[in-house]
Design a protein around this motif. Structure first.
Motif, mmCIF file in Angstrom:
data_model
loop_
_atom_site.group_PDB
_atom_site.id
_atom_site.type_symbol
_atom_site.label_atom_id
_atom_site.label_comp_id
_atom_site.label_asym_id
_atom_site.label_seq_id
_atom_site.Cartn_x
_atom_site.Cartn_y
_atom_site.Cartn_z
ATOM 1 N N VAL A 39 33.581 53.180 51.278
ATOM 2 C CA VAL A 39 34.369 52.461 52.279
ATOM 3 C C VAL A 39 34.192 50.968 52.011
ATOM 4 O O VAL A 39 33.147 50.386 52.285
ATOM 5 N N LYS A 41 36.244 48.398 53.203
ATOM 6 C CA LYS A 41 36.483 47.626 54.427
ATOM 7 C C LYS A 41 36.835 48.586 55.547
ATOM 8 O O LYS A 41 37.416 49.645 55.312
ATOM 9 N N GLN A 42 36.496 48.220 56.768
ATOM 10 C CA GLN A 42 36.906 48.987 57.933
ATOM 11 C C GLN A 42 37.194 48.031 59.085
ATOM 12 O O GLN A 42 36.386 47.178 59.419
ATOM 13 N N LYS A 43 38.372 48.194 59.651
ATOM 14 C CA LYS A 43 38.829 47.269 60.687
ATOM 15 C C LYS A 43 39.415 48.058 61.850
ATOM 16 O O LYS A 43 40.336 48.853 61.671
ATOM 17 N N TRP A 61 41.381 53.140 63.239
ATOM 18 C CA TRP A 61 40.724 52.175 62.350
ATOM 19 C C TRP A 61 41.443 52.175 61.015
ATOM 20 O O TRP A 61 41.879 53.225 60.529
ATOM 21 N N ARG A 62 41.544 51.000 60.406
ATOM 22 C CA ARG A 62 42.063 50.895 59.040
ATOM 23 C C ARG A 62 40.852 50.897 58.103
ATOM 24 O O ARG A 62 39.965 50.045 58.187
ATOM 25 N N LEU A 63 40.805 51.889 57.223
ATOM 26 C CA LEU A 63 39.745 52.003 56.227
ATOM 27 C C LEU A 63 40.328 51.756 54.851
ATOM 28 O O LEU A 63 41.322 52.384 54.475
ATOM 29 N N ASP A 64 39.737 50.839 54.103
ATOM 30 C CA ASP A 64 40.105 50.639 52.708
ATOM 31 C C ASP A 64 39.075 51.370 51.851
ATOM 32 O O ASP A 64 37.898 51.001 51.834
ATOM 33 N N THR A 83 44.134 55.567 57.601
ATOM 34 C CA THR A 83 43.954 55.405 59.044
ATOM 35 C C THR A 83 43.096 56.546 59.570
ATOM 36 O O THR A 83 43.343 57.710 59.254
ATOM 37 N N LYS A 89 32.385 52.291 64.050
ATOM 38 C CA LYS A 89 32.517 52.128 62.610
ATOM 39 C C LYS A 89 31.621 53.119 61.879
ATOM 40 O O LYS A 89 30.599 53.575 62.402
ATOM 41 N N THR A 117 29.674 61.561 55.874
ATOM 42 C CA THR A 117 29.103 60.294 55.417
ATOM 43 C C THR A 117 27.771 60.468 54.702
ATOM 44 O O THR A 117 27.155 59.476 54.314
#
Length: 218
Positions: A39, A41-43, A61-64, A83, A89, A117
């Motif tokens: 992961v 980025k996570q926003k 959440w937007r996860l890159d 998404t 988080k 995870t």
């Protein structure tokens, strides 16, 4: 190198995010892609105006994702935006996670709910999920995408410490150590390590044969 296996001491810190929970007699949504990624980025997005989200404190959440291995599906490794509906988080210290994704009509991807995870690499670079105690019902088919016969797939695992940061201290209190099932973990000083794990590629091969897991396509 001596075998180094997953520390049960930190299992609570490496919780598996399950944004959606199906009913006991209902299988989770089918998925198009299963992959292991970091992961990047996570926003979080805004809280939807919906009482269900307010009750669970969850929101999109937007996860890159930096995709490292695609196990099921045709998505190529690389950066992939996803998404996911989460209440918090994902653990930023976890190096790898296993995602089950559903493709949207606009070409994007949503997480179907199960995000593992606790994925680490073994000494040869194969991704593995350490298993330090019997898996919970919400993870097993028909509630989740782990075959109910998963114990037949468990294997002893050798880890590289650099690929499993959570093998390090803190250690477990003595009274907690005494309660751990020796069939699943062994004591290691003041800590505990899992005896076995699921190789992710073995898991996915078994999952492909599970009816309803992978979404059908014309």
């Amino acid at each position: 190198m001596a075998p180094m296996l997953a520390a049960a001491a930190l299992a609570a810190l490496l919780s598996t995010a399950a944004p959606t929970t199906p009913d006991a007699d209902e299988a989770p949504p089918c998925f198009d892609v299963a992959l292991v990624a970091r992961v990047a980025k996570q926003k979080p997005g805004p809280f939807p105006d919906d009482p269900v989200f307010e009750f669970t404190w969850s929101r999109p959440w937007r996860l890159d994702l930096d995709v490292e291995q695609v196990l099921i599906g045709g998505e190529a490794p690389g950066r992939l935006p996803v998404t996911a509906t989460l209440s918090s988080k994902l653990n930023p210290h976890s190096k790898h996670a296993l995602f089950f994704l559903k493709r949207r009509t606009d070409g994007g991807y949503d997480s179907t709910g199960m995000i593992m995870t606790t994925i680490v690499s073994d000494a040869r670079g194969r991704f593995v999920k350490p298993v330090e105690d019997p898996l919970r019902e919400h993870m097993l088919y028909p509630n989740g995408w782990v075959p109910a016969s998963y114990e037949q797939l468990l294997r002893p695992i050798r880890y590289r410490a650099a690929d499993a940061w959570w093998l390090q201290p803190p250690r477990i209190e003595e009274d907690v150590l005494d309660e751990l099932d020796p069939a699943w973990v062994r004591r290691d000083g003041r800590g505990a390590v899992a005896r076995r794990g699921l190789f992710v590629d073995d898991w996915m091969r078994a999952l492909k044969a599970q009816p309803g897991a992978v979404c059908p396509h014309d």
